[in-house]
Design an enzyme around this catalytic site. Structure first.
Site, short mmCIF file in Angstrom:
data_model
loop_
_atom_site.label_atom_id
_atom_site.label_comp_id
_atom_site.label_asym_id
_atom_site.label_seq_id
_atom_site.Cartn_x
_atom_site.Cartn_y
_atom_site.Cartn_z
N HIS A 237 0.63 -1.53 -0.24
CA HIS A 237 -0.09 -0.11 0.07
C HIS A 237 1.05 1.44 0.04
O HIS A 237 0.92 2.49 0.56
CB HIS A 237 -0.64 -0.32 0.82
N HIS B 114 -6.39 -3.94 -4.95
CA HIS B 114 -6.71 -2.09 -6.23
C HIS B 114 -5.52 -1.75 -6.36
O HIS B 114 -4.93 -1.04 -7.19
CB HIS B 114 -5.24 -1.37 -4.22
N HIS C 155 -4.81 -8.87 1.63
CA HIS C 155 -6.04 -8.48 1.32
C HIS C 155 -6.63 -8.15 3.31
O HIS C 155 -7.61 -7.14 3.10
CB HIS C 155 -7.19 -9.61 1.33
N ASP D 127 -14.05 -2.84 12.66
CA ASP D 127 -13.88 -2.35 11.59
C ASP D 127 -12.92 -3.82 10.94
O ASP D 127 -11.76 -3.26 10.41
CB ASP D 127 -13.57 -1.36 10.77
N ASP E 18 -13.56 -5.65 7.41
CA ASP E 18 -12.98 -4.88 6.13
C ASP E 18 -12.33 -3.94 5.62
O ASP E 18 -11.96 -4.21 5.27
CB ASP E 18 -14.20 -4.63 5.72
N SER F 126 -12.45 -0.75 5.30
CA SER F 126 -12.80 0.12 4.87
C SER F 126 -12.46 1.94 5.49
O SER F 126 -12.83 2.21 4.98
CB SER F 126 -14.54 -0.43 4.65
N ASN G 131 -18.06 15.70 7.31
CA ASN G 131 -17.98 15.94 6.15
C ASN G 131 -19.77 15.88 6.29
O ASN G 131 -19.96 15.97 4.59
CB ASN G 131 -17.42 15.32 4.85
N GLU H 58 -11.87 10.56 10.10
CA GLU H 58 -12.96 11.46 10.95
C GLU H 58 -12.45 11.18 12.36
O GLU H 58 -12.72 12.02 13.50
CB GLU H 58 -13.99 10.92 10.68
#
Length: 648
Positions: A111, A171, A406, A583, A585, A587, A625, A634
């Site tokens: 990454h 990705h 992954h 979390d 996954d 994401s 947002n 955030e």
């Protein structure tokens, strides 16, 4: 796609980069991407590459990137062009044989974190005939040096085509890159030629092999498998047709009907209604068994109803996703004449859809502890598969181990499914410094995996003893000031017990006694006083002023119940860990229900009662947002404590 909500500028970027009148046929490829027209000025001080690539050349490239140098666009295009030609001749499944005098090294997600790749090379050696490597996808996105990682890996691939193997990850996809940063990275580094580089990489990603087999016994794929995974079919797939796994082939009417029937038979719930809220439906599977729905469902802060039918065609589902993602209609229709995305024939058969599902499954799937195979509704593609599926697929293909990546793992690796499935993740400090270790695998002819763990550091220079001690002391004092700040309410209450007349002043002795009573750290507070209290008056401490001088700023969150904020500050690191666990996954999207469950768990542990109203207010204040979801950035930003003294 369900989480991809590009801004208008990004939608324009999509149309600009990938509009159909600029898609090149292979016959025009060399001319369009010709590097010879790009001049290298005399002022360029970076590495000069020569081709065919040599070990010396790629070693110089590694050293240049280590010292923050940038490769000229001419050499980038030339290196990528050579890589594209090389990849076209490779099979979908690379075959690797072990050898008694050398080990195969297997790396997971990187990454864009160049520090991790350089550390692997330092500990394990550069790729060579004696040190073969398998890199298991997700080279790009999130990190700042994705392009440098690609150029290094592609360089070694050209030098050692039989000893360096690259699998495609989820990705390695231009649509995903638009959301997670790689597109912006390339355009930021190469403003003139960035678009050509991206289009060339779009081609290259579609030609990356999908899997690697070691001695026909160990299967390496990026995501995983499903109950329909067929290695023989995967080996026959025309992989370059599927430039993006998020863009399924267009179905004919007969294929749509066949797909509906197949999904109804498979899921047993194809005609049932969805619950009245937005869900991330899988691109490959349109149904899930009711027994598992509660386990994988993700909720948005705002509930968006969807169609009550889940036996849609793939094309209908994709249109809905584009609409939710904010794409305009022109982009949605673009692929109809895009030779890079669709099969060459005018019509797509059910076999094309089956091939596409094979690719999506190996790129996007995740293991689960329960038996069965159900839609991966969290990621929106692939499936969750259980131990029974692992056993069946491995037995059918006479395999003994599945290695995949992954998913971020705290130790860099993790076994599951009775040690038949092994996850390897090579990006350390993935969420924040210290959040997780990276790891890679060394495997010999016995095919037993051996793990090497590490955590990359951005500090490359050695510190002297005095510097090291000083750095440690400063770090400890910053941490101590942070602890004092987050306990400020308790400290003020303790100080007021020694200040019955409410003058705001207490003695140093009382200050030390109260501070130790609150923090209970067993520290010599009076000795530490000069480093913690900047000034005293006649041996007295103005404790209100001292609290203000801790040099820690806090975000301004409007929440009626301040106790929830104080508890958040005190348990910041614990909350971060809990959120990483929940979390699953990775994401970075957290729903109000997940937040509530997490807070209830934590408040129960801390014996702190917080109302649902306070939790809701906090969630709304964190959602900066106002998109209806909280991402990990955030959340961390909302409770970030900044030591101003460290920046002065």
């Amino acid at each position: 796609m369900d989480h991809f909500t590009p801004a208008s500028s990004e939608r324009n970027l999509i149309s600009h980069i990938f509009r159909k009148n600029e898609i090149c046929q292979d016959t025009e490829w060399e001319r369009y991407f010709c590097y010879k027209s790009v001049e290298v000025p005399d002022s360029y001080t970076g590495p000069h590459l020569t081709f065919p690539m040599t070990f010396c050349g790629v070693s110089k490239l590694v050293e240049a990137f280590k010292h923050k140098q940038q490769l000229h666009a001419r050499y980038v295009l030339q290196l990528l062009g050579e890589t594209w030609r090389n990849l076209r001749g490779l099979p979908n499944i690379s075959q690797v044989s072990s050898c008694h005098d050398k080990h195969i090294t297997i790396c997971g997600d990187l990454h864009g974190q160049l520090e991790d790749l350089l550390l692997i090379f330092y500990k394990n050696g550069l790729p060579s005939c004696e040190t073969p490597y398998v890199f298991n996808g997700d080279f790009v996105d999130r990190g700042k040096n994705s392009l440098e990682i690609l150029l290094i890996l592609f360089g070694f691939l050209l030098v050692y085509p039989n000893d360096v193997h690259l699998n495609r990850g989820n990705h390695e996809d231009h649509i995903v890159n638009l959301r997670y940063g790689f597109t912006k990275e390339v355009l930021g580094k190469y403003r003139v030629h960035g678009k050509k580089i991206l289009k060339l990489l779009q081609k290259i990603f579609s030609w990356l092999p999908l899997a690697t087999l070691i001695d026909n016994k160990v299967l390496i794929v990026h995501g995983g498998i499903s109950d329909t995974t067929d290695l023989d079919m995967l080996a026959r797939v025309d992989r370059h047709k599927y430039v993006s796994a998020l863009r399924p082939p267009k179905l004919t009417h007969d294929a749509v009907n066949g797909s509906k029937a197949q999904n109804m038979n498979r899921s047993g719930d194809a005609g049932g209604p969805l619950e009245g809220r937005r869900r991330v439906c899988s691109l490959t599977y349109q149904g899930s068994t009711p027994a598992h729905r509660h386990y994988f469902q993700r909720r948005s802060l705002h509930h968006t109803p969807v169609s009550s039918q889940i036996n849609w065609s793939v094309e209908e589902e994709l249109k809905r996703r584009r609409r939710l993602a904010g794409f305009d209609q022109s982009y949605g229709e673009m692929k109809s004449s895009d030779s890079d995305s669709d099969p060459e024939s005018g019509e797509t058969t059910q076999s094309d859809v089956d091939e596409w599902k094979q690719i999506v499954d190996v790129l996007w799937s995740d293991p689960m502890p329960q038996n069965g195979c159900i839609p991966n509704e969290v990621r929106g593609g692939g499936c969750y598969w259980g131990p029974d599926v692992t056993e069946e697929v491995l037995a059918r293909h006479n395999l003994q181990l599945l290695i995949r990546s992954h998913e971020c793992k705290q130790d860099g690796y993790e076994f599951c499914h009775d040690r038949r499935v092994l996850t390897i993740f090579s990006a350390s400090n993935y969420y924040a410094v210290g959040s997780n270790r990276g790891a890679y695998i060394r495997m010999g002819p016995d095919l037993v995996p051996h793990f090497i763990q590490y955590q990359a550091s951005r500090t490359g220079r050695e510190l002297s003893l005095r510097q090291s001690v000083g750095w440690t002391e400063r770090s400890a004092l910053r941490a101590l000031r942070g602890q004092l700040f987050v306990h400020k309410s308790d400290l003020i209450s303790a100080f007021q017990e020694f200040d019955p007349n409410n003058k705001g002043m207490i003695s140093l002795k009382d200050w030390a006694t109260a501070t130790e009573r609150v923090l209970n750290l067993g520290l010599p507070w009076r000795v530490l006083r000069p480093q913690l209290v900047s000034s005293t008056q006649y041996g007295m401490v103005d404790y209100h002023q001292w609290i203000r001088e801790l040099s820690i700023t806090e975000p301004k969150l409007e929440v009626s119940d301040n106790s929830i904020l104080d508890t958040m500050y005190k348990n910041h690191s614990n909350l971060e860990t809990i959120f990483r666990i929940i979390d699953t996954d990775h994401s970075g999207l957290i729903s109000i229900e997940e937040f509530r469950q997490t807070w209830k768990l934590l408040s129960s542990h801390l014996k702190t009662e917080i109302s649902d109203k306070a939790i809701t207010e906090l969630v709304q204040s964190i959602d900066f947002n106002k998109d209806g979801s909280i991402d990990i950035n955030e959340f961390l930003e909302a409770f970030r404590l900044v030591d101003l003294s460290a920046h002065t």
